[in-house]
Design a protein around this motif. Structure first.
Motif, short mmCIF file in Angstrom:
data_model
loop_
_atom_site.label_atom_id
_atom_site.label_comp_id
_atom_site.label_asym_id
_atom_site.label_seq_id
_atom_site.Cartn_x
_atom_site.Cartn_y
_atom_site.Cartn_z
N ALA A 656 25.65 11.63 31.11
CA ALA A 656 25.07 12.39 30.35
C ALA A 656 23.72 12.23 30.07
N VAL A 657 22.84 13.27 29.84
CA VAL A 657 21.40 13.34 29.67
C VAL A 657 21.43 13.01 28.16
N VAL A 658 20.49 12.36 27.38
CA VAL A 658 20.47 12.25 26.10
C VAL A 658 18.95 12.90 25.68
N HIS A 659 19.08 13.71 24.46
CA HIS A 659 17.88 14.35 24.29
C HIS A 659 17.66 13.90 22.74
N ARG A 660 16.29 13.80 22.40
CA ARG A 660 15.98 13.59 21.06
C ARG A 660 15.91 14.78 20.24
N PHE A 661 16.80 15.03 19.35
CA PHE A 661 17.04 16.23 18.50
C PHE A 661 15.43 16.75 18.04
N GLU A 662 14.66 15.60 17.30
CA GLU A 662 13.23 16.24 16.82
C GLU A 662 12.38 16.61 18.10
N ALA A 663 12.56 16.14 19.29
CA ALA A 663 11.65 16.52 20.38
C ALA A 663 11.99 18.08 20.80
N THR A 665 12.60 21.89 21.28
CA THR A 665 11.99 23.01 20.91
C THR A 665 12.61 24.22 21.04
N GLU A 666 12.19 25.38 20.42
CA GLU A 666 12.91 26.96 20.49
C GLU A 666 13.05 27.27 22.08
N ALA A 667 12.08 26.67 22.99
CA ALA A 667 12.10 26.99 24.25
C ALA A 667 13.19 26.16 25.21
N ASP A 668 13.53 25.10 24.63
CA ASP A 668 14.59 24.08 25.32
C ASP A 668 15.99 24.70 25.13
N THR A 669 16.53 24.36 26.39
CA THR A 669 18.14 24.62 26.50
C THR A 669 18.74 23.47 26.71
N ALA A 691 23.11 24.73 24.04
CA ALA A 691 22.82 24.69 22.91
C ALA A 691 21.21 24.73 22.81
N ARG A 692 20.60 25.44 21.74
CA ARG A 692 19.23 25.32 21.63
C ARG A 692 18.85 25.25 20.13
N ARG A 693 17.55 25.28 19.81
CA ARG A 693 17.20 25.01 18.44
C ARG A 693 16.43 26.41 18.01
N ASP A 694 16.69 26.76 16.58
CA ASP A 694 16.32 28.16 16.03
C ASP A 694 14.90 27.73 15.36
N ALA A 695 14.30 28.81 14.65
CA ALA A 695 13.01 28.56 13.92
C ALA A 695 13.22 27.63 12.90
N GLY A 697 14.78 24.93 13.04
CA GLY A 697 15.06 23.57 13.46
C GLY A 697 16.52 23.34 13.63
N THR A 698 17.56 24.58 13.29
CA THR A 698 19.13 24.03 13.54
C THR A 698 19.42 24.28 15.02
N LEU A 699 20.11 23.28 15.32
CA LEU A 699 20.97 23.33 16.61
C LEU A 699 21.84 24.40 16.67
N VAL A 700 21.81 25.48 17.50
CA VAL A 700 22.58 26.30 17.66
C VAL A 700 23.22 26.22 18.90
N VAL A 701 24.70 25.84 18.74
CA VAL A 701 25.74 25.68 20.03
C VAL A 701 26.44 27.01 20.29
N ASP A 702 26.34 27.45 21.30
CA ASP A 702 27.04 28.74 21.79
C ASP A 702 28.38 28.42 22.40
N LEU A 703 29.37 29.02 21.87
CA LEU A 703 30.70 28.63 22.30
C LEU A 703 31.35 29.91 22.98
N ARG A 704 30.68 31.20 22.89
CA ARG A 704 31.45 32.33 23.00
C ARG A 704 31.64 32.59 24.55
N LYS A 705 31.08 31.85 25.43
CA LYS A 705 31.48 31.84 26.74
C LYS A 705 32.61 30.98 27.27
N VAL A 706 32.94 30.34 26.38
CA VAL A 706 33.86 29.01 26.62
C VAL A 706 35.34 29.31 25.94
N GLU A 707 36.36 29.21 26.98
CA GLU A 707 37.72 29.80 26.41
C GLU A 707 38.13 28.52 25.47
N PRO A 708 38.70 28.75 24.13
CA PRO A 708 39.18 27.62 23.56
C PRO A 708 40.44 27.10 24.06
#
Length: 708
Positions: A656-663, A665-669, A691-695, A697-708
């Motif tokens: 798994a790739v590991v991302h720094r939360f603080e690093a 940006t809104e352009a990153d996915t 997942a992406r960050r919004d204005a 700074g919240t990490l927004v994780v999109d689950l709508r395309k995934v079957e529960p």
């Protein structure tokens, strides 16, 4: 800085006065968030000291001062406000350290606390005893008086008899007195007279009068809140004065505020006189923080989960409002005592990062409710813990980097965690160590999901139409798994989510809740009577606001009523559109709003029925800070975090790739499998989740395309 202490990696703050502190004392860590004069925030954590909570607060402040390059006295001297969330009140109740309290009630009604309210967890199991009354019968005293329901005297109060009774209280060495008389909520004359006599003949002993603390119907709830308040006054008064003194000695000369159960704050001196408002103060700030950080959520309903070291607290934000309840229990519902006071509607279970995993004699795995707490903590902490926890399982699975915990300032012992899980769970269940660890996290997730279902579905909320907001240091471990299990469309992880309650406290309002009882019916609505009562409530709200020093333009009053269909046993809270009724149209609007609220909660309504109103509420809010906590100051550069193997149930070990939360940006996915990691949390992004960050700074994780 010790191994159990850490700070956010923010740049040096701008010098000058204007710091705002918010502190939340948890079971494992004491969280501190600092609002800087430039609008940015910093996050700090220190180990909680259960025997001396104030010490943990000062430890966290010392870390923040060191991070600012200042001594503690200089740093505290720059502060304007400190908001403190404390579990001291609920801990005193749970451990039985409340004051020796006498309960005074109307003659002929000494068993109010014994009878409680009906109901059992298991309706057919009569072997489970009810708890003992909160105040023992030996300290229950009957007062020969009686008022009728219209407030007229039926039996006059004999003051000489009361004076003799006070002599008995003195001989019994009571430390507090609770006074709850029948129909004092209509006419408080007898309670007031008893209060004057206690002042005169039992000076220095604190007391609580029921019509002041909880003027509502239902004797058990009113009596319980009165007894709780009185019993807490000595210990909370001493705690608040002691905390103020220690902070003052350390250099703090700002305003000390305390979080209340209603989702607001009060001055420490004020709340020390009404400590019942502190019983559930901790969880009340979770939804306040979630609402502040989630303006971009594609839903007006937020499910808020706050995962700490000991508990998992779940609450709601519904159409921008934070629901309240009067059915707040001090333990298991129906098997414990009820506070009787309105508070933010939360549900707490023993499922946190420190929850212990164990296998019973029948071979069944359990997670919690027992927690390793701050002492000794999880096995990997190396502080004497021997039983595996959810945190230990997360380390084994690679969800948490043992070398980067708290930003690398606390190195964890992964091998000790592996050995504990092997010994306590894997071998008894004949599982591999990885599958045993996954089972621990999976069971903790299911426990949390069931807690959420209890507070959502029971109130007519479909989790699939809501966003899940993950707060608490341990929230990121399974927040995506919880969202998928619930069927939510989005998971939100605020950048200050690891200290969500403290972040909520930083933007909370000075708040006071006032209530009154006035019964009327939509078929013959007493507009004049209701308006007179509302005017009195507004006067009390304005009087409170004047004591705060807040500009009148920053003062708002929220109105609501407790209403029901005729002959219903229970009321529901309905917001009012205005603070007065101008005529029949306003009454009709109330009826319409009641039917709508009833349908939302219970999925049924009776539009042809009349509506009864029983209680009326006014909550005054005085704005003292910003609407948003602010963004974390981002350093100029970060050390890159290495990829690492992570174990997912059903998938196995994955690079798994590991991302720094603080690093980010809104352009990153971010696309899973991945880990988004900060100094204070580790967010697990399952395979094929984005997942992406919004204005904000919240990490927004999109689950709508995934079957529960």
């Amino acid at each position: 800085m010790t191994d159990a202490q850490t700070s956010s990696r923010s740049a040096s703050p701008v010098p000058g006065r204007g710091l705002r502190f918010a502190v939340d004392t948890g079971g494992t860590f004491t969280d501190l968030i600092v609002g800087e004069p430039d609008g940015s925030v910093g996050i700090y954590k220190a180990s909680t000291t259960p025997s001396d909570p104030a010490a943990g607060v000062l430890d966290a402040l010392s870390i923040a001062a060191a991070d600012a390059g200042q001594d503690l006295a200089t740093y505290l001297g720059r502060a304007e406000i400190m908001v403190h969330g404390t579990t001291h009140a609920i801990n005193a109740i749970v451990t039985g350290r409340t004051a020796r309290t006498a309960f005074l009630t109307t003659k002929g009604h000494p068993d109010t606390l014994v009878f409680r309210e009906g109901g059992r967890q298991d309706a057919f199991n009569f072997t489970v005893p009810y708890p003992e009354p909160f105040v023992p019968k030996a300290f229950t005293y009957e007062v020969n008086e009686r008022l009728l329901r219209d407030g007229s005297p039926h039996i006059a109060l004999d003051e000489a008899e009361v004076i003799a009774l006070i002599g008995e209280l003195k001989a019994a060495e009571v430390e507090a007195v609770a006074v709850c008389l029948l129909w004092s909520i209509v006419n408080p004359a007898h309670e007031l007279a008893i209060g004057r006599l206690i002042d005169k003949h039992l000076p220095g002993v604190p007391y609580t009068l029921s019509h002041r603390i909880n003027p509502s119907i239902r004797e058990y709830r009113r009596a319980m809140s009165t007894c709780l308040d009185a019993s807490l006054k000595p210990i909370m008064g001493a705690y608040m004065s002691g905390l103020e003194a220690r902070l003052s000695n350390a250099g703090f000369d700002g305003r000390l505020l305390v979080v209340t159960s209603q989702g607001g704050v009060m001055d420490a001196a004020h709340v020390a006189g009404m400590p019942v408002h502190l019983i559930n103060s901790g969880p009340s700030m979770g939804p306040v923080g979630a609402r502040a950080y989630a303006p971009s959520a594609s839903s007006d309903t937020l499910i808020v989960g706050d995962t700490g070291g000991t508990t998992f607290d779940v609450s709601l934000v519904r159409s921008g409002r934070i629901p309240r309840t009067r059915e707040t229990w001090l333990g298991r519902p129906l098997s414990s005592h009820m506070t009787g006071m309105p508070s933010v509607d939360t549900k707490s279970i023993g499922a946190g990062g420190g929850s212990i995993a164990w296998v019973d004699s029948g071979g069944l795995l359990h997670v919690g409710p027992i927690s390793a707490g701050a002492v000794p903590g999880p096995v990997a902490y190396g502080q004497g813990g021997t039983r595996p926890t959810v945190t230990d399982a997360s380390i084994v699975l690679g969800f948490i980097d043992a070398s980067f915990f708290l930003g690398g300032r606390m190195v964890l012992d992964r091998e000790a965690a592996v050995e504990a899980i092997r010994r306590e769970v894997a071998e008894p269940l004949d599982l591999s160590i990885e599958d045993a660890a996954a089972a621990i996290v999976g069971l903790a997730t299911e426990n949390m999901v069931q807690a959420i279902m209890g507070i959502t579905v029971n109130q007519g909320i479909d989790p699939a139409q809501a966003a899940f907001v993950a707060g608490g240091g341990a929230a990121g471990i399974n927040c995506v798994a919880i969202g998928l299990r619930l069927g939510c469309h989005t998971v939100l992880v605020p950048e200050t989510g690891a200290v969500l309650a403290a972040a909520g406290a930083l933007v909370s309002d000075l708040m006071a809740h006032h209530q009154a009882m006035f019964h009327t019916d939509s078929r013959a609505f007493d507009i004049d009577g209701v308006n007179a009562m509302l005017e009195d409530l507004e006067g009390r709200c304005r009087a409170f606001a004047e004591t705060t020093g807040v500009d009148p333009s920053a003062v708002e009053i929220d109105w609501s009523t407790e209403a029901r269909y005729p002959d219903q046993a229970w009321e529901i809270e309905v917001p009012l559109r205005a603070g007065r009724f101008g005529g029949p149209d306003d009454v009709a609007a109330l009826v319409t709003d009641f039917h709508k609220t009833h349908r939302e909660i219970f999925a049924v309504e009776d539009p042809a029925s009349a509506v009864e109103t029983v209680g009326w509420n006014a909550t005054v809010r005085c704005k003292i800070g910003a609407d948003r906590p602010g963004r974390i100051r981002v350093p100029d550069s970060f050390e890159a975090l290495a990829r690492r193997p992570v174990y997912f149930a059903g998938t196995g070990w994955t690079d798994a790739v590991v991302h720094r939360f603080e690093a980010l940006t809104e352009a990153d996915t971010v696309t899973g499998p991945a880990i988004v990691e900060s100094d204070f949390t580790s967010v697990v992004i399952d395979p094929d989740i984005t997942a992406r960050r919004d204005a904000m700074g919240t990490l927004v994780v999109d689950l709508r395309k995934v079957e529960p």
